[in-house]
Scaffold this motif. Structure first.
Motif, short mmCIF file in Angstrom:
data_model
loop_
_atom_site.label_atom_id
_atom_site.label_comp_id
_atom_site.label_asym_id
_atom_site.label_seq_id
_atom_site.Cartn_x
_atom_site.Cartn_y
_atom_site.Cartn_z
N ILE A 32 10.66 2.12 29.53
CA ILE A 32 9.70 2.16 28.42
C ILE A 32 10.43 2.69 27.18
O ILE A 32 10.82 3.85 27.14
CB ILE A 32 8.51 3.07 28.76
CG1 ILE A 32 7.74 2.49 29.97
CG2 ILE A 32 7.60 3.24 27.56
CD1 ILE A 32 6.61 3.36 30.46
N SER A 33 10.63 1.81 26.21
CA SER A 33 11.37 2.23 25.01
C SER A 33 10.78 1.52 23.81
O SER A 33 9.87 0.71 23.93
CB SER A 33 12.84 1.85 25.14
OG SER A 33 12.97 0.45 24.89
N GLU A 34 11.36 1.80 22.63
CA GLU A 34 10.83 1.19 21.41
C GLU A 34 10.88 -0.34 21.46
O GLU A 34 10.17 -1.01 20.72
CB GLU A 34 11.59 1.71 20.20
CG GLU A 34 13.09 1.50 20.27
CD GLU A 34 13.81 2.14 19.10
OE1 GLU A 34 14.17 1.40 18.17
OE2 GLU A 34 14.01 3.36 19.12
N GLU A 35 11.72 -0.91 22.37
CA GLU A 35 11.80 -2.37 22.41
C GLU A 35 10.49 -2.99 22.90
O GLU A 35 10.19 -4.14 22.63
CB GLU A 35 13.01 -2.81 23.25
CG GLU A 35 14.30 -2.23 22.66
CD GLU A 35 15.59 -2.90 23.12
OE1 GLU A 35 15.57 -3.64 24.12
OE2 GLU A 35 16.63 -2.68 22.44
N LEU A 36 9.69 -2.19 23.67
CA LEU A 36 8.38 -2.67 24.13
C LEU A 36 7.38 -2.73 22.99
O LEU A 36 6.46 -3.53 22.99
CB LEU A 36 7.81 -1.67 25.13
CG LEU A 36 8.21 -1.78 26.59
CD1 LEU A 36 7.52 -0.68 27.35
CD2 LEU A 36 7.80 -3.14 27.12
N SER B 142 3.66 -5.25 20.66
CA SER B 142 2.26 -4.84 20.71
C SER B 142 1.59 -4.90 19.34
O SER B 142 2.23 -4.74 18.30
CB SER B 142 2.14 -3.43 21.29
OG SER B 142 2.20 -2.47 20.27
N ASP B 143 0.27 -5.12 19.37
CA ASP B 143 -0.50 -5.21 18.12
C ASP B 143 -0.45 -3.88 17.37
O ASP B 143 -0.57 -3.83 16.16
CB ASP B 143 -1.95 -5.60 18.42
CG ASP B 143 -2.62 -4.62 19.38
OD1 ASP B 143 -1.88 -3.86 20.07
OD2 ASP B 143 -3.86 -4.61 19.47
N MET B 144 -0.25 -2.79 18.13
CA MET B 144 -0.20 -1.47 17.51
C MET B 144 0.97 -1.39 16.54
O MET B 144 0.87 -0.84 15.45
CB MET B 144 -0.05 -0.40 18.59
CG MET B 144 -0.12 1.01 18.05
SD MET B 144 0.16 2.25 19.32
CE MET B 144 -1.43 2.30 20.14
N PHE B 145 2.09 -2.00 16.95
CA PHE B 145 3.29 -1.97 16.12
C PHE B 145 3.01 -2.67 14.79
O PHE B 145 3.38 -2.19 13.72
CB PHE B 145 4.45 -2.63 16.86
CG PHE B 145 5.73 -2.67 16.08
CD1 PHE B 145 6.46 -1.51 15.85
CD2 PHE B 145 6.23 -3.87 15.57
CE1 PHE B 145 7.64 -1.54 15.12
CE2 PHE B 145 7.40 -3.91 14.84
CZ PHE B 145 8.11 -2.73 14.62
N TRP C 176 1.40 4.65 21.65
CA TRP C 176 1.38 3.51 22.58
C TRP C 176 1.07 3.99 24.00
O TRP C 176 0.24 3.40 24.69
CB TRP C 176 2.75 2.81 22.54
CG TRP C 176 2.86 1.65 23.49
CD1 TRP C 176 2.51 0.35 23.25
CD2 TRP C 176 3.33 1.69 24.85
NE1 TRP C 176 2.74 -0.42 24.36
CE2 TRP C 176 3.24 0.37 25.37
CE3 TRP C 176 3.82 2.70 25.68
CZ2 TRP C 176 3.63 0.04 26.67
CZ3 TRP C 176 4.20 2.37 26.97
CH2 TRP C 176 4.10 1.06 27.46
N SER C 177 1.71 5.09 24.41
CA SER C 177 1.47 5.53 25.79
C SER C 177 0.07 6.13 25.97
O SER C 177 -0.49 6.05 27.06
CB SER C 177 2.55 6.49 26.30
OG SER C 177 3.07 7.28 25.30
#
Length: 532
Positions: free
Chosen positions: A190-194, A198-201, A219-220
């Motif tokens: 689980i890192s920034e690449e995930l 996401s719509d959150m990003f 995110w988490s």
């Protein structure tokens, strides 16, 4: 000729900021990085040469703290980290020679390799072996391992519960140096690449001043409550309370008042609260669909902070980017001052997986430890919620001394790095008790001698040296006695009935008391020596 083997250790590299100090130390101790080993060496002679190699390797692997505390005649071991790095370097170097060696040379090289492995086995043997309480019947954790294995995790460890430490992992078979205890596919990290998927990003990338780390926290918080999350299994197996210093209650904080840890905890909590208030309710108002109020509460935010503080690792991904990650399964390993796994920071380009190799052997059924880094107990309590049982070389007490005094110190042991703060640690960690250091760090003594205008050189008469030492030791007693009194008497608090946070707070105070009284005692015995 061919009956001499040459073993070359890399000498301290010029990129190393401590390289100057290390070279000086090697010269002062007459240590070289090149060794000639006669292939006809007897086992006794070969081991003597190995000791010399280990002494040189230890200096090459010293960190700033170890250089600061190293007394003139202390050849180590300096710390478990240093010992593991040094022995592993020698093992690699000699194994490389062994592969290419002719039959005549193989004997002595094999002898050296076997002896290094014996030394590696003995690192950490002083650990009190904590027995696993139960290895059966924790379905939740086992389902996490199964889920991992279905997604390509390879593991030679199993989950167990340990007294006082909660969950941990133990070796399911005998593991040797360089064996891979655990291998995690990059797709599970689980890192920034995930985030980018996401719509959150998309919503947050236009909100100023939100760091990637904060986005991952948010995110988490949401992913934990997402029933269709790919990481559902991971989130379900996380504790509902992390019990770190960040959630200490009022009684534990009261017990810590006046300690460094108290300030550290208050600052960290203030910082997090401030961070939360900058984000909410602002984000819930702006993006009500993404940031639902019931999920993005202060309690859930603190939970996510504790998750990232206590479980994240710094990893270089296959993209070459160094980033903070959560690594399912690996997060279950406990920290030790004498870890089995020390170097694990880079995804393997060929297999696209993160491997956790052992730096020292681990027997089947023993708990397998990972190093979380070089941290003092106060940091481990604040962000992880535990205090190591073993002596921790990083438990130092910083001193606020006026370091504007110009320090001209001609001795070979002087450390030229600009250590602006001086510090002490438990004098039981020091091997030399008598003059000239009395179990105390040489740079601190040099600083005090300079500050008290009583520096000595070769021509200073012995009586003056004694008088100067007495002034220095008395100054230290006057600094540390009030500190010790400030901590009060050891609480005869009934720890059986106390809550987890109060127990940790009292353990920390006991440790501080032990460190400071060791200083006062060492100064006292130094003064007694001077008077005798």
């Amino acid at each position: 000729g061919s009956d001499l083997l040459v073993v070359r250790l890399p000498s301290p590299s010029a990129e190393d900021p401590l390289h100057h100090d290390k070279k000086k130390l090697l010269e002062a101790r007459k240590l070289s990085c090149t060794f000639q080993v006669p292939i006809s060496s007897s086992p006794v002679d070969a081991c003597k040469l190995l000791d010399q190699m280990i002494h040189a390797a230890r200096v090459a692997h010293m960190d700033e703290l170890e250089l600061y505390f190293a007394g003139g005649d202390d050849y180590g071991p300096f710390s478990a980290r240093n010992e593991l790095e040094s022995l592993n370097l020698l093992l690699k170097t000699i194994n490389t020679l062994l592969v290419a060696a002719n039959d005549g040379a193989k004997g002595v090289l094999q002898l050296l390799v076997d002896e290094i492995v014996v030394r590696l086995r003995s690192v950490g043997l002083t650990d009190k072996l904590q027995m696993a309480l139960q290895t059966e019947n924790h379905e939740i954790e086992d389902s996490l391992l199964k889920w991992g294995e279905q997604h390509g995790v390879k593991s030679k460890l199993q989950i167990a519960f340990f007294e006082g430490a909660g969950r941990g992992m133990l070796a399911s078979e005998d593991l040797g140096v360089d064996d891979i205890a655990l291998e995690i596919p990059e797709s599970l990290i689980i890192s920034e690449e995930l985030l980018c998927q996401s719509d959150m990003f998309l919503a947050l990338k236009d909100v100023n001043s939100i760091s990637t780390e904060t986005m991952l926290l948010l995110w988490s918080m949401r992913e934990r409550h997402n029933p269709s999350s790919m990481f559902k299994m991971f989130f379900e197996t996380l504790p509902s309370n992390f019990n770190t210093g960040l959630s200490f209650g009022i009684d534990a904080l009261a017990a810590l008042e006046g300690t460094l840890l108290f300030d550290e905890l208050m600052q960290a909590r203030q910082h997090l609260r401030q961070q939360y208030d900058e984000l909410f309710p602002m984000l819930s108002t702006k993006f009500p669909e993404i940031f639902k109020q019931d999920i993005f509460s202060w309690d859930n935010f603190l939970w996510a902070c504790e998750l990232w503080y206590s479980n994240s690792m710094m990893v270089v991904l296959s993209s070459g980017k160094l980033t903070t990650c959560l690594i399912p399964v690996a997060g279950l390993m406990n920290h030790s001052v004498t870890p089995h796994i020390l170097n694990y920071g880079r995804v393997d380009q060929a297999t696209k997986s993160l491997k956790f190799p052992l730096s020292r052997p681990c027997e089947a059924g023993a708990q397998c430890f990972l190093s979380y880094g070089k941290h003092p107990g106060s940091h481990l309590i604040t962000f992880y919620g535990f205090l190591p049982r073993e002596d921790n070389p990083y438990d130092v007490i910083p001193l606020d001394l006026d370091t504007s005094v110009h320090e001209e110190d001609g001795t070979a042991q002087s450390v030229s790095t600009s250590v602006t703060t001086h510090m002490v640690r438990g004098t039981w960690l020091c091997r030399s008790r008598g003059p000239p250091t009395y179990g105390l760090p040489p740079p601190l003594l040099s600083h005090l001698r300079a500050a008290l205008n009583c520096d000595h050189n070769e021509s200073t008469p012995e009586a003056d040296i004694k008088e100067n030492d007495r002034m220095v030791l008395e100054t230290l007693v006057s600094i540390f006695t009030p500190m010790l009194e400030g901590l009060g008497e050891a609480d005869d608090y009934n720890r059986e009935s106390a809550s987890w946070d109060v127990v940790l707070a009292l353990d920390y105070k006991d440790l501080q008391r032990r460190i400071i009284s060791s200083i006062v005692t060492s100064c006292g015995s130094g003064l007694a020596m001077l008077d005798s």
